[in-house]
Design a protein around this motif. Structure first.
Motif, PDB file in Angstrom:
ATOM      1  N   HIS A   1       0.813  -1.210   0.000  1.00 50.13           N
ATOM      2  CA  HIS A   1       0.000   0.000   0.000  1.00 50.13           C
ATOM      3  C   HIS A   1       0.851   1.266   0.000  1.00 50.13           C
ATOM      4  O   HIS A   1       0.612   2.176  -0.803  1.00 50.13           O
ATOM      5  CB  HIS A   1      -0.930   0.006   1.215  1.00 50.13           C
ATOM      6  CG  HIS A   1      -1.819   1.207   1.295  1.00 50.13           C
ATOM      7  ND1 HIS A   1      -2.910   1.387   0.474  1.00 50.13           N
ATOM      8  CD2 HIS A   1      -1.782   2.294   2.105  1.00 50.13           C
ATOM      9  CE1 HIS A   1      -3.507   2.518   0.769  1.00 50.13           C
ATOM     10  NE2 HIS A   1      -2.838   3.099   1.760  1.00 50.13           N
ATOM     11  N   GLN A   2       1.834   1.339   0.878  1.00 51.15           N
ATOM     12  CA  GLN A   2       2.619   2.565   0.999  1.00 51.15           C
ATOM     13  C   GLN A   2       4.014   2.377   0.415  1.00 51.15           C
ATOM     14  O   GLN A   2       4.198   2.436  -0.791  1.00 51.15           O
ATOM     15  CB  GLN A   2       2.652   3.009   2.461  1.00 51.15           C
ATOM     16  CG  GLN A   2       1.276   3.483   2.954  1.00 51.15           C
ATOM     17  CD  GLN A   2       1.287   3.856   4.415  1.00 51.15           C
ATOM     18  OE1 GLN A   2       1.350   3.000   5.291  1.00 51.15           O
ATOM     19  NE2 GLN A   2       1.216   5.151   4.684  1.00 51.15           N
ATOM     20  N   VAL A   3       4.996   2.171   1.269  1.00 48.49           N
ATOM     21  CA  VAL A   3       6.385   2.045   0.832  1.00 48.49           C
ATOM     22  C   VAL A   3       6.807   0.591   1.036  1.00 48.49           C
ATOM     23  O   VAL A   3       7.081   0.180   2.166  1.00 48.49           O
ATOM     24  CB  VAL A   3       7.293   3.004   1.641  1.00 48.49           C
ATOM     25  CG1 VAL A   3       8.738   2.888   1.169  1.00 48.49           C
ATOM     26  CG2 VAL A   3       6.793   4.437   1.509  1.00 48.49           C
ATOM     27  N   PRO A   4       6.849  -0.199  -0.032  1.00 48.14           N
ATOM     28  CA  PRO A   4       7.117  -1.632   0.141  1.00 48.14           C
ATOM     29  C   PRO A   4       8.466  -1.935   0.765  1.00 48.14           C
ATOM     30  O   PRO A   4       8.615  -2.916   1.502  1.00 48.14           O
ATOM     31  CB  PRO A   4       7.040  -2.184  -1.284  1.00 48.14           C
ATOM     32  CG  PRO A   4       6.271  -1.170  -2.055  1.00 48.14           C
ATOM     33  CD  PRO A   4       6.580   0.141  -1.427  1.00 48.14           C
ATOM     34  N   LEU A   5       9.460  -1.110   0.469  1.00 49.48           N
ATOM     35  CA  LEU A   5      10.814  -1.316   0.986  1.00 49.48           C
ATOM     36  C   LEU A   5      11.158  -0.141   1.891  1.00 49.48           C
ATOM     37  O   LEU A   5      11.344   0.985   1.429  1.00 49.48           O
ATOM     38  CB  LEU A   5      11.820  -1.400  -0.165  1.00 49.48           C
ATOM     39  CG  LEU A   5      11.655  -2.596  -1.108  1.00 49.48           C
ATOM     40  CD1 LEU A   5      12.465  -2.395  -2.374  1.00 49.48           C
ATOM     41  CD2 LEU A   5      12.064  -3.887  -0.405  1.00 49.48           C
ATOM     42  N   SER A   6      11.237  -0.399   3.172  1.00 53.53           N
ATOM     43  CA  SER A   6      11.551   0.658   4.124  1.00 53.53           C
ATOM     44  C   SER A   6      12.779   0.254   4.930  1.00 53.53           C
ATOM     45  O   SER A   6      13.327  -0.835   4.757  1.00 53.53           O
ATOM     46  CB  SER A   6      10.361   0.913   5.043  1.00 53.53           C
ATOM     47  OG  SER A   6      10.010  -0.278   5.745  1.00 53.53           O
ATOM     48  N   GLY A   7      13.231   1.138   5.824  1.00 54.41           N
ATOM     49  CA  GLY A   7      14.383   0.842   6.656  1.00 54.41           C
ATOM     50  C   GLY A   7      15.635   0.558   5.859  1.00 54.41           C
ATOM     51  O   GLY A   7      16.411  -0.352   6.195  1.00 54.41           O
ATOM     52  N   LEU A   8      15.878   1.316   4.807  1.00 58.71           N
ATOM     53  CA  LEU A   8      17.015   1.046   3.923  1.00 58.71           C
ATOM     54  C   LEU A   8      18.351   1.254   4.620  1.00 58.71           C
ATOM     55  O   LEU A   8      19.337   0.567   4.309  1.00 58.71           O
ATOM     56  CB  LEU A   8      16.932   1.927   2.674  1.00 58.71           C
ATOM     57  CG  LEU A   8      16.067   1.376   1.520  1.00 58.71           C
ATOM     58  CD1 LEU A   8      14.612   1.237   1.912  1.00 58.71           C
ATOM     59  CD2 LEU A   8      16.191   2.293   0.299  1.00 58.71           C
ATOM     60  N   ALA A   9      18.394   2.204   5.558  1.00 61.41           N
ATOM     61  CA  ALA A   9      19.656   2.442   6.263  1.00 61.41           C
ATOM     62  C   ALA A   9      20.023   1.259   7.155  1.00 61.41           C
ATOM     63  O   ALA A   9      21.202   0.898   7.296  1.00 61.41           O
ATOM     64  CB  ALA A   9      19.564   3.714   7.097  1.00 61.41           C
ATOM     65  N   GLU A  10      19.027   0.636   7.740  1.00 62.91           N
ATOM     66  CA  GLU A  10      19.260  -0.481   8.645  1.00 62.91           C
ATOM     67  C   GLU A  10      19.364  -1.813   7.912  1.00 62.91           C
ATOM     68  O   GLU A  10      19.880  -2.797   8.451  1.00 62.91           O
ATOM     69  CB  GLU A  10      18.142  -0.572   9.693  1.00 62.91           C
ATOM     70  CG  GLU A  10      18.039   0.629  10.615  1.00 62.91           C
ATOM     71  CD  GLU A  10      17.330   1.808   9.953  1.00 62.91           C
ATOM     72  OE1 GLU A  10      16.581   1.580   8.978  1.00 62.91           O
ATOM     73  OE2 GLU A  10      17.564   2.966  10.388  1.00 62.91           O
TER      74      GLU A  10
END
Length: 793
Positions: free
Chosen positions: A312-321
């Protein structure tokens, strides 16, 4: 729209070009959500290329761009006049991407050019401080519908189509949006669309299966039930389903051609022979079933994403971690093969640009989506032709809104050829005494008309449906595409559209900051059958609070008018129909009541918005002992009755009567363009004398508007205090302390006289209240002295 036979299938070149356009739109959508730099992935994606806060919505976007691409093909091949309404709330990045590919976005924003530097700015600005919102807001060319207005897309679409015979409004309805009450009712708008005179709406129900975190109802019910639902609504439903892009392109092209052919056949038949427009046609609609987050990551961290709510929103998050997510993002973006979509300078390939229409045929450049370009001023009748004639104040009675109705009748007549004015309301045009408009038009109605029916016709210019949401949506769509209108409603039930009012006010405010958005005609409300005239319907129908909702909005947008009589109402109506980019709220009663001002006096008074009524005052220009202020028709009547009592019993008392038509004059000038300066305010209300203020609505509204004034501590407001029931008209004022007797008591409590100086008058007023209470319970109506009261000089 020129005729084109439906193609059986796309040619290989068409399939290649339309898919390339779609991939480019998807790539640009993801870039807006994620990237700060490296827009064309000319180097490996690093964390510093990605935004620190990831905002936006991917899930609905690929479906929106898929539809956009196919509409472009159809527009080019048919020379069709089409606008696109994006109902799904968070489709902003997809809509921006398509307007960028069409070139319109760069024409409006030259710094966001069709090159690598422009693409970088396009990506950076999205959902970024100092940038643009995540919805299809006014910033997006081609939009007339803010994504935050969940549930109103279809009513906006039909409003745009009324009286636009050459326009096709493609309206994408999200399956989450389809669960809202306003949207559910708006499917019935097809019962009001005349194929001979109006344009067409092509609803496209986009079923991608999920809302934020739950499945959607229409995506889960059996197909037979879904089809039956829309058959019941009166539509021919055409389905496009699947997830394979090549097959879906083929299916969508065939179905879209079929739908547009059906629309043309319906309109051609009706326009060849108007008799065929005597029955409602079965308009086509499309159901597009595709995965949520289509072409995105299928799984993230082992969990289903494409075709599920996680997209729905941002499928891939937490890119820094999670560096693996950064690699997945790069793989995802490269899967669209950007090197095939954009040239070495970063511009879309010529073949991709060529798939879009040109000039005004681009949906993002269609003038109907920037309605101020098409807006033409109304021709208005002379006020004197409709004015109530009176030789002295209080010398004659009239129904104020009926007088307004005769004025609106002539507005309809004078603008009949241009067909750019409509009246909407929830079954209340006649109830609110505007029935004179039926002398020149009828209510629009495409269903069966029985011999005993009155004021129904296929070509009527009054739109009535018992849904305030749909009425508001129709009128907004009508205004946003360059026309004019009026919304008549019972005051208490205008609250039903509070949210829609809020969104339209925000839209207008945002448009003021966009030079390319041309001003549209104002949204005008008539709130009648108001709180003081709903004694027969009871407590549930008694609420003047819509004014307070309006006052929360910015001063540049909202105006509130409380005309005290018919001639003042005429002047206010004439004024608001000449304004633009405003929301004008007029509160006026329909009862047969005393009239106070000649039309010439009313013009002067309404132009000022506030003023002293010398004929009712006794201060003779001197400093008064008390100021009696009033705003609204019933408060004005009760104030005048109180003044008459005081004049009779305390002839030496110096009274100043101040009447307020434009509520915004009470605000300081620096807060509202209609506001009075402190010097002007003090000249009317004094700096230290008691002010007894009889107000139509909730008393704290006046305190809110005047709290910074010098004399605020001496302003004592009487208004609606949430006291009501089924009773007599005068008892409504008594229950809330707005009646003449309470107003007199308010004066006696505050004028600087020795204690007990006017004890007999005070006791007489208290006795009148006791008499009133007993009388109405015995006789069921107000006392003769109330019913027979008249103003005496």
């Amino acid at each position: 729209m020129t005729e084109r036979p439906s193609a059986n299938r796309l040619s290989a070149q068409e399939l290649h070009d339309i898919d390339a356009y779609w991939r480019a739109a998807n790539y640009l959508t993801i870039g807006q959500i994620y990237l700060l730099d490296n827009p064309l992935l000319r180097e490996p994606l690093r964390l510093e290329h990605v935004k620190p806060r990831l905002l936006g919505h991917w899930g609905t976007s690929p479906g929106l761009s898929f539809i956009y691409a196919h509409l472009n093909r159809a527009i080019k091949q048919r020379d069709a006049n089409v606008i696109y309404i994006c109902g799904p709330g968070h489709g902003g990045p997809a809509m921006v991407a398509n307007t960028y590919l069409e070139g319109t976005y760069s024409e409006i924003n030259p710094d966001i050019a069709l090159n690598e530097a422009g693409m970088k700015k396009l990506f950076r600005q999205f959902s970024f401080p100092g940038g643009i919102p995540s919805h299809a807001a006014p910033d997006v060319p081609g939009s007339i519908h803010e994504g935050g207005e969940l549930g109103y897309a279809l009513s906006h679409a039909y409003g745009a189509a009324f009286d636009n015979p050459d326009l096709v409004v493609a309206c994408v309805v999200g399956d989450g949006e389809a669960e809202t009450g306003p949207l559910a009712t708006s499917w019935h708008s097809n019962k009001f669309l005349n194929p001979a005179l109006d344009g067409a709406v092509l609803p496209i129900l986009h079923l991608n299966g999920y809302k934020i975190a739950n499945p959607t109802i229409l995506a889960r019910i059996p197909e037979g039930e879904l089809r039956a639902l829309f058959v019941g609504y009166g539509y021919e439903t055409l389905f496009v389903e699947g997830d394979d892009p090549a097959l879906m392109h083929e299916r969508m092209a065939i179905v879209l051609d079929d739908a547009l052919d059906r629309i043309k056949a319906i309109q051609d038949a009706a326009r060849r022979d108007l008799k065929t427009a005597r029955s409602r046609p079965k308009w086509p609609m499309i159901v597009l079933r595709s995965p949520k987050g289509w072409t995105g990551p299928r799984e993230v961290d082992g969990l289903k994403t494409e075709g599920f709510w996680r997209a729905h929103q941002v499928p891939l998050s937490g890119l820094a971690e999670n560096p693996a997510h950064l690699r997945m993002l790069e793989e995802w973006m490269r899967s669209y093969r950007p090197e095939e979509l954009f040239d070495t300078g970063g511009a879309p390939m010529a073949t991709i640009r060529a798939t879009a229409p040109e000039g005004d045929r681009r949906m993002s450049a269609n003038p109907h989506a920037n309605g101020g370009l098409l807006r033409r001023s109304l021709e208005l009748p002379a006020l004197h032709e409709h004015a109530v004639s009176l030789e002295r104040p209080g010398g004659v009675k009239a129904e104020s809104t009926r007088v307004m109705g005769s004025f609106l009748r002539d507005v309809l007549t004078l603008n009949q050829a241009s067909k750019n004015f409509r009246i909407v309301g929830p079954d209340e045009t006649a109830s609110n005494r505007l029935q004179d408009v039926f002398e020149v038009t009828e209510r629009a109605w495409m269903e069966e008309i029985l011999p005993e029916d009155v004021h129904l016709a296929r070509e009527g210019r009054v739109l009535e449906i018992l849904s305030e949401h749909t009425c508001q949506g129709w009128l907004e769509g009508y205004l946003l595409t360059g026309r004019h209108g009026f919304f008549s409603c019972y005051e208490a039930f205008t609250h039903i559209v509070d949210s829609m009012f809020n969104q339209h006010a925000k839209w207008l405010d945002a448009c003021r900051k966009l030079a390319w958005r041309r001003p549209i005609a104002s949204l005008n409300y008539l709130l009648s059958s108001h709180v003081w005239q709903q004694e027969h319907n009871g407590f549930s129908h008694q609420d003047p609070g819509f004014i307070d909702v309006a006052l929360n909005k910015k001063a540049d947008v909202v105006r509130v008018y409380l005309p005290a009589d018919a001639n003042s109402l005429l002047c206010v109506t004439d004024h608001v129909l000449k304004t633009w980019n405003r929301i004008n709220i007029i509160v006026a009663g329909k009862a047969n009541s005393w009239q106070w001002l000649s039309i010439d006096e009313a013009k002067v008074h309404c132009d000022a918005g506030i003023g002293i009524w010398d004929w009712a005052s006794t201060d003779r220009g001197d400093e008064p002992d008390v100021v009696m202020a009033c705003a609204g028709d019933v408060p004005t009547l009760e104030t005048l009755a109180a003044v008459q009592i005081l004049k009779r019993h305390i002839p030496e008392l110096k009274i100043r009567l101040v009447n307020v038509v434009d509520l915004m004059t009470l605000q300081p000038k620096e807060h509202h363009p209609h506001g009075l300066s402190d010097r002007e305010f003090d000249a009317l209300f004094t700096r230290d004398r008691p002010v007894i203020f009889a107000y139509h609505g909730y008393p704290w509204t006046i305190h809110r508007l005047t709290y910074r004034r010098t004399n605020h501590d001496n302003i004592h407001v009487r208004g609606y205090n949430e006291e009501g029931t089924t009773t007599t008209p005068f008892d409504m004022t008594v229950l809330n302390g707005l009646d003449r007797y309470h107003l007199v008591l308010g004066v006696l409590d505050r004028i600087p006289e020795p204690a007990g100086a006017h004890i007999q008058l005070k006791q007489a007023m208290e006795g009148k209240l006791i008499d009133h209470h007993a009388y109405i319970r015995e006789h069921g109506q107000d006392m003769p002295e109330i019913l027979g009261w008249k103003w005496e000089q």
